[in-house]
Design a protein around this motif. Structure first.
Motif, PDB file in Angstrom:
ATOM      1  N   ARG A 166       3.670   6.851   5.297  1.00 20.76           N
ATOM      2  CA  ARG A 166       4.082   6.137   4.077  1.00 20.76           C
ATOM      3  C   ARG A 166       3.972   4.635   4.262  1.00 20.76           C
ATOM      4  NH1 ARG A 166       7.924  10.372   3.549  1.00 20.76           N
ATOM      5  NH2 ARG A 166       9.472   9.207   4.746  1.00 20.76           N
ATOM      6  N   ILE A 167       4.407   4.151   5.452  1.00 19.07           N
ATOM      7  CA  ILE A 167       4.346   2.706   5.689  1.00 19.07           C
ATOM      8  C   ILE A 167       2.902   2.227   5.672  1.00 19.07           C
ATOM      9  CG2 ILE A 167       4.694   0.904   7.429  1.00 19.07           C
ATOM     10  CD1 ILE A 167       7.238   2.263   8.250  1.00 19.07           C
ATOM     11  N   LEU A 168       2.034   2.975   6.348  1.00 20.24           N
ATOM     12  CA  LEU A 168       0.654   2.514   6.470  1.00 20.24           C
ATOM     13  C   LEU A 168      -0.184   2.839   5.240  1.00 20.24           C
ATOM     14  CD1 LEU A 168      -0.049   3.211  10.228  1.00 20.24           C
ATOM     15  CD2 LEU A 168       0.707   1.133   9.109  1.00 20.24           C
ATOM     16  N   LEU A 191       5.323  -2.024  -5.194  1.00 18.81           N
ATOM     17  CA  LEU A 191       5.583  -3.460  -4.996  1.00 18.81           C
ATOM     18  C   LEU A 191       4.577  -4.322  -5.756  1.00 18.81           C
ATOM     19  CD1 LEU A 191       6.275  -3.655  -1.151  1.00 18.81           C
ATOM     20  CD2 LEU A 191       7.909  -4.130  -2.958  1.00 18.81           C
ATOM     21  N   GLY A 192       3.583  -3.687  -6.345  1.00 20.30           N
ATOM     22  CA  GLY A 192       2.530  -4.466  -6.999  1.00 20.30           C
ATOM     23  C   GLY A 192       1.481  -4.924  -6.015  1.00 20.30           C
ATOM     24  N   LEU A 193       1.366  -4.202  -4.885  1.00 22.40           N
ATOM     25  CA  LEU A 193       0.404  -4.600  -3.853  1.00 22.40           C
ATOM     26  C   LEU A 193      -0.541  -3.439  -3.597  1.00 22.40           C
ATOM     27  CD1 LEU A 193       2.889  -6.241  -1.339  1.00 22.40           C
ATOM     28  CD2 LEU A 193       1.416  -7.405  -2.969  1.00 22.40           C
ATOM     29  N   SER A 194      -1.527  -3.685  -2.729  1.00 21.90           N
ATOM     30  CA  SER A 194      -2.441  -2.610  -2.391  1.00 21.90           C
ATOM     31  C   SER A 194      -1.749  -1.642  -1.427  1.00 21.90           C
ATOM     32  CB  SER A 194      -3.697  -3.190  -1.741  1.00 21.90           C
ATOM     33  OG  SER A 194      -3.317  -3.889  -0.578  1.00 21.90           O
ATOM     34  N   ALA A 195      -2.369  -0.484  -1.192  1.00 30.71           N
ATOM     35  CA  ALA A 195      -1.735   0.548  -0.374  1.00 30.71           C
ATOM     36  C   ALA A 195      -1.607   0.109   1.083  1.00 30.71           C
ATOM     37  CB  ALA A 195      -2.564   1.835  -0.453  1.00 30.71           C
ATOM     38  N   ASP A 196      -2.489  -0.791   1.531  1.00 29.94           N
ATOM     39  CA  ASP A 196      -2.463  -1.171   2.946  1.00 29.94           C
ATOM     40  C   ASP A 196      -1.651  -2.444   3.193  1.00 29.94           C
ATOM     41  OD1 ASP A 196      -4.056  -2.948   1.727  1.00 29.94           O
ATOM     42  OD2 ASP A 196      -5.792  -2.700   3.033  1.00 29.94           O
ATOM     43  N   TRP A 197      -0.710  -2.738   2.285  1.00 31.80           N
ATOM     44  CA  TRP A 197       0.063  -3.997   2.415  1.00 31.80           C
ATOM     45  C   TRP A 197       0.788  -4.073   3.755  1.00 31.80           C
ATOM     46  CZ3 TRP A 197       5.536  -4.044   2.621  1.00 31.80           C
ATOM     47  CH2 TRP A 197       6.138  -2.780   2.480  1.00 31.80           C
ATOM     48  N   ALA A 198       1.486  -2.988   4.129  1.00 32.22           N
ATOM     49  CA  ALA A 198       2.274  -3.038   5.368  1.00 32.22           C
ATOM     50  C   ALA A 198       1.354  -3.027   6.577  1.00 32.22           C
ATOM     51  CB  ALA A 198       3.235  -1.867   5.422  1.00 32.22           C
ATOM     52  N   ARG A 247      -3.433   4.674  11.674  1.00 34.20           N
ATOM     53  CA  ARG A 247      -3.772   4.631  10.262  1.00 34.20           C
ATOM     54  C   ARG A 247      -4.672   5.798   9.861  1.00 34.20           C
ATOM     55  NH1 ARG A 247      -7.224   0.087   7.274  1.00 34.20           N
ATOM     56  NH2 ARG A 247      -6.318   0.238   5.191  1.00 34.20           N
ATOM     57  N   LYS A 248      -5.320   6.374  10.868  1.00 39.22           N
ATOM     58  CA  LYS A 248      -6.193   7.505  10.555  1.00 39.22           C
ATOM     59  C   LYS A 248      -5.379   8.726  10.158  1.00 39.22           C
ATOM     60  CE  LYS A 248      -9.775   5.861  13.636  1.00 39.22           C
ATOM     61  NZ  LYS A 248      -9.969   5.733  15.085  1.00 39.22           N
ATOM     62  N   GLY A 249      -4.071   8.658  10.338  1.00 42.36           N
ATOM     63  CA  GLY A 249      -3.218   9.780   9.943  1.00 42.36           C
ATOM     64  C   GLY A 249      -2.410  10.264  11.112  1.00 42.36           C
ATOM     65  N   THR A 291      -1.149   5.699   3.969  1.00 42.80           N
ATOM     66  CA  THR A 291      -2.012   6.878   3.911  1.00 42.80           C
ATOM     67  C   THR A 291      -1.344   7.998   3.128  1.00 42.80           C
ATOM     68  OG1 THR A 291      -1.180   7.417   6.106  1.00 42.80           O
ATOM     69  CG2 THR A 291      -3.347   6.422   5.982  1.00 42.80           C
ATOM     70  N   GLU A 292      -0.059   7.838   2.840  1.00 45.11           N
ATOM     71  CA  GLU A 292       0.665   8.832   2.064  1.00 45.11           C
ATOM     72  C   GLU A 292       1.526   8.081   1.058  1.00 45.11           C
ATOM     73  OE1 GLU A 292       1.909  11.980   5.055  1.00 45.11           O
ATOM     74  OE2 GLU A 292       3.527  12.085   3.607  1.00 45.11           O
ATOM     75  N   GLY A 293       1.743   8.645  -0.108  1.00 42.89           N
ATOM     76  CA  GLY A 293       2.624   8.011  -1.090  1.00 42.89           C
ATOM     77  C   GLY A 293       2.011   6.762  -1.697  1.00 42.89           C
ATOM     78  N   ASN A 294       2.803   6.082  -2.511  1.00 42.97           N
ATOM     79  CA  ASN A 294       2.280   4.897  -3.203  1.00 42.97           C
ATOM     80  C   ASN A 294       3.284   3.745  -3.154  1.00 42.97           C
ATOM     81  OD1 ASN A 294       4.153   6.100  -4.775  1.00 42.97           O
ATOM     82  ND2 ASN A 294       3.005   5.916  -6.702  1.00 42.97           N
ATOM     83  N   LEU A 295       3.827   3.486  -1.951  1.00 39.12           N
ATOM     84  CA  LEU A 295       4.829   2.423  -1.835  1.00 39.12           C
ATOM     85  C   LEU A 295       4.237   1.058  -2.200  1.00 39.12           C
ATOM     86  CD1 LEU A 295       6.674   3.435   1.469  1.00 39.12           C
ATOM     87  CD2 LEU A 295       7.259   3.959  -0.887  1.00 39.12           C
ATOM     88  N   GLY A 296       3.011   0.807  -1.762  1.00 37.78           N
ATOM     89  CA  GLY A 296       2.385  -0.479  -2.057  1.00 37.78           C
ATOM     90  C   GLY A 296       2.287  -0.722  -3.552  1.00 37.78           C
ATOM     91  N   GLU A 297       1.877   0.314  -4.244  1.00 35.11           N
ATOM     92  CA  GLU A 297       1.729   0.201  -5.698  1.00 35.11           C
ATOM     93  C   GLU A 297       3.045  -0.185  -6.366  1.00 35.11           C
ATOM     94  OE1 GLU A 297       0.840   3.335  -9.189  1.00 35.11           O
ATOM     95  OE2 GLU A 297      -0.144   3.729  -7.258  1.00 35.11           O
TER      96      GLU A 297
END
Lengths: 338, 433
Positions: free
Chosen positions: A273-275, A285-292, A263-265, A277-283
């Motif tokens: 992207r999954i974790l 889905l309506g979730l926080s960035a650390d959802w996965a 997760r540190k990169g 640290t990059e992109g906004n996939l969580g957003e």
């Protein structure tokens, strides 16, 4: 108290009708807990331990979804459902999702208006016989007495299999798996047939498991997966991509042990992207960035969950088989996180 | 005239009966070996019972209490009693008895159902045994509200406002009946509490809560399970179905057409439908009728269905008692100038209920055992929990031990009910017909 609950429920009925129009995710967030439908008990997939804590392979999916939403894998209310009540429980909104080793079929998907979000276990119907019967293939079972659970797809598959092979059999109808075990051990039937995972779990409980063999033939496809209601695609997406995150995590080598490190990169953009640290996939889905991150952290990736609950080191001892990653010759495959 | 020498002048002293017709031997001759047919049956029965015990007793006592899984059980038994021994694995009961008793109730709150159970015994005592002080009946009346608060937790004002509804109804009945007649009184006594519960009590609870917040940690119905669930549903059904059954039985005999048809229709409908169907209605159909998201407690739904179901049977049992009363009793009540309710209360019901005791208790026992059917709708009663316990890898394959334990507990409850009904029948026997 009882009367007030009853009348109070009637009184809030009107209000609830308006509130229900909001999305499932909003409802779940407002409630603070995910309502997840599970079986009333199936070895390896869902069972409460002595303290009432639910464990199992299906349970782990619920926990991952709860962790993705709340960051807390215990924010789940497990609602045991039987084969008869599971679909109404989901359709009526009593549960938000079902993770109840339910076979994905056309009618359930289309006619019952559910959405299977993926497959977490590829099962198939098999046969178990005593070694003393001297049978090595299901094709040799002509004239056998077969213990079979009534009212399931296994019953229909069995009839199809014997008919297409021009064989006859005598069914011994039984109601539950426990009854089947007793009948089979008592010699009331030559053959016990149910899903292969169930056969393995049953055989593991016998006093002398070596006296029984599971025949190599698998006579049906039973893709089991979590499902949600039609009508809230955003919620369906959330559950689907939580499951996909667990699967991708195994593929990319993200485990519950090294996830904090990763997760540190990393140099791998998909892991990043999954974790979150990059992109906004969580957003999206309506979730926080650390959802996965939370979902994987809850119990581990797909492979870890498999090993812990039903894998070769457990008494059930299932090998990965069809449920290996696609790279290892299995069918487990997640679309890319992009 | 000479005296006849052989006429006795005194009585022969009484002798003990011959050894063959007294004591243990006499009892056995009379009850077990009376003729060759009975002797044969006795021998056959003894052999059968002996063979059964010979098989079962070693299984019960060559057991393991300490193992952590079924396989460990088997190893321990083999180690202790030889390689061919098979015995019961009671370790599963030892590990899971709390779960079988309380379901998923939080373990740190076990004292609440236990306290509720003890208070229940206290609340039942004055109802069951008439030689206890009658003032204790007040506690029995309050008990349902105390129990609901203990079991479900939450604000104390919820149960209290439910109780207030009954008080309002009763007060309205007393206030309106003398001035405006019985019918208006009854209508007011029904409408008043309904208005209170639906419209006013919510606000009042909120206000009182904000002023004096007294609350127990709330426990969801979903966490109820095991024998606690069976007893909660069973006792509620038993307590509520008797009065409803009496009302239905009287309604069925009423001369008022609408009352009569309603009661007949209700009884015949409920009796014509299997309990499982009603449970499915409670668990699934109501969910579809009510708007999504409605949180109408599943256990309350089940309780209502079970109560309605047994009330219909109860009504017919009591109607049997009413029908068995001689016509003269009704006429005597009329001749004394008693009105309908007084006649029922003082003359008809005490006799009709006495006649119906075996039937009533039979219905109670049936109702209590029927509570295990809730397993079919996914509630975790003891049988449902046995499935869940078997779904653990450690205990998969255990059957007899769990069912045996559950059967034993149910037997204790049902047998106590049966013995109580026999005690009551003996006590109420008046030998007048």
């Amino acid at each position: 108290m009882k009367k007030t609950v009853f009348l109070g429920a009637l009184a809030v009925t009107g209000l609830a009708a308006g509130a229900a129009a909001a999305g499932t995710l909003d409802d779940v967030k407002a409630r603070g807990k995910l309502n997840c439908g599970v079986t009333t008990g199936l070895v390896g997939f869902a069972a409460p331990d002595a303290n009432g804590v639910w464990e199992g392979f299906d349970v782990a999916v619920c926990r991952a979804v709860a962790a993705a939403i709340f960051g807390d894998p215990t924010a789940v209310e497990f609602i045991p459902t039987t084969g008869k009540t599971r679909f109404t429980a989901l359709a009526s909104g009593e549960v938000d999702m079902l993770a109840r080793n339910t076979t994905w079929t056309f009618t359930r998907d289309v006619d019952l208006k559910f959405e299977f979000v993926g497959i977490n276990y590829y099962d198939g119907q098999g046969f178990m016989v005593p070694k003393s019967l001297g049978v090595s293939s299901a094709k040799e079972l002509d004239g056998a007495t077969v213990c079979i659970q009534t009212g399931t797809t296994t019953e229909l598959n069995l009839a199809d299999f014997f008919r297409s092979n021009n064989m006859s059999y005598e069914p011994v109808p039984i109601e539950t798996n426990a009854e089947a075990q007793q009948q089979f051990l008592a010699g009331a039937c030559d053959v016990y047939t149910t899903d292969a995972s169930g056969l393995a779990a049953t055989r593991a409980t016998f006093e002398n498991p070596g006296d029984y063999v599971i025949l190599p033939e698998i006579i049906s496809k039973e893709p089991l997966g979590p499902l949600v209601r039609h009508g809230d695609n955003a919620w369906g997406d959330l559950v689907r991509w939580t499951l996909n995150a667990l699967i991708s995590a195994e593929e990319l080598g993200i485990t519950s042990a090294n996830i904090d490190e990763l997760r540190k990169g990393t140099n791998n953009p998909e892991i990043n992207r999954i974790l979150g640290t990059e992109g906004n996939l969580g957003e999206m889905l309506g979730l926080s960035a650390d959802w996965a991150y939370n979902a994987i952290k809850a119990g581990g990736n797909y492979g870890e969950l498999f090993e812990k609950n039903i894998g070769e080191n457990t008494p059930i001892g299932l090998s990965r088989g069809l449920n290996a990653q696609w790279k290892d010759g299995g069918l487990i495959y997640s679309p890319p996180f992009r | 005239m000479t005296q006849a020498a052989f006429v006795r002048t005194e009585m022969v002293p009484e002798q003990a009966p011959p050894i063959t017709s007294s004591g243990v031997i006499g009892w056995m001759r009379k009850n077990l070996f009376d003729g060759w047919m009975n002797s044969l049956l006795t021998v056959v029965s003894l052999v059968a019972v002996g063979a059964l015990l010979y098989e079962i007793l070693p299984w019960i006592f060559r057991s393991s209490w300490t193992a952590g899984s079924l396989n460990e059980c088997r190893e321990q038994i083999k180690e202790a009693y030889g390689p061919d021994a098979s015995g019961a694995c009671w370790a599963v009961i030892r590990e899971r008895y709390a779960q079988l008793t309380f379901g998923f109730y939080p373990s740190e709150l076990y004292w609440r159902p236990i306290l509720a159970f003890i208070l229940m015994l206290g609340a039942m005592a004055p109802v069951l045994f008439s030689n206890l002080p009658r003032k204790l009946l007040w506690f029995s009346g309050l008990y349902p509200f105390i129990a609901a608060w203990l079991l479900w937790g939450g604000s104390v004002w919820g149960p209290l406002s439910a109780l207030a509804g009954f008080i309002i109804g009763f007060a309205l009945l007393l206030a309106i009946t003398p001035r405006f007649g019985a019918i208006l009184g009854v209508i007011a006594a029904v409408l008043g509490p309904i208005i209170w519960w639906t419209l006013l009590s919510g606000t009042v609870i909120d206000v009182l809560d904000s002023i004096i917040p007294i609350a127990l940690e709330p426990v969801k119905s979903r966490n109820f399970g095991g024998f606690m669930l069976s007893i909660t549903i069973g006792v509620t059904g038993i307590v509520a179905s008797l009065p409803i059954g009496i009302v239905l039985a009287l309604g069925r005999q009423s001369d008022l057409l609408i009352v009569k048809s309603l009661c007949v229709g209700f009884i015949e409908f409920i009796r014509g439908v299997p309990l499982i169907t009603l449970l499915f209605v409670a668990s699934t159909l109501l969910n579809i009728f009510l708007p999504p998201g409605t949180d109408f407690d599943i256990i309350v739904r089940v309780m209502i269905m079970v109560t309605l179901f047994s009330a219909a049977y109860m009504a017919e049992v009591i109607r049997g008692g009413l029908a068995a009363l001689p016509r003269g009793q009704y006429e005597a009540a009329d001749a004394l100038g008693l009105d309908y309710w007084k006649a029922q209360r003082l003359i008809i019901m005490p006799q009709a209920l006495k006649i119906s005791i075996p039937g009533i208790v039979g219905t109670f026992i049936g109702l209590f055992k029927d509570t295990t059917l809730v397993m079919i709708i996914g509630l975790m009663d003891p049988l449902g929990l046995s499935t869940a316990i078997r779904a653990n890898q450690e205990w998969n394959g255990i059957v007899w031990e769990l069912y045996g334990f559950i059967a034993l507990v149910f037997w204790i409850f049902c047998f106590s009910m049966s013995r109580y009904s026999m005690y009551l029948e003996r006590k109420l026997q008046t030998e007048n017909h």
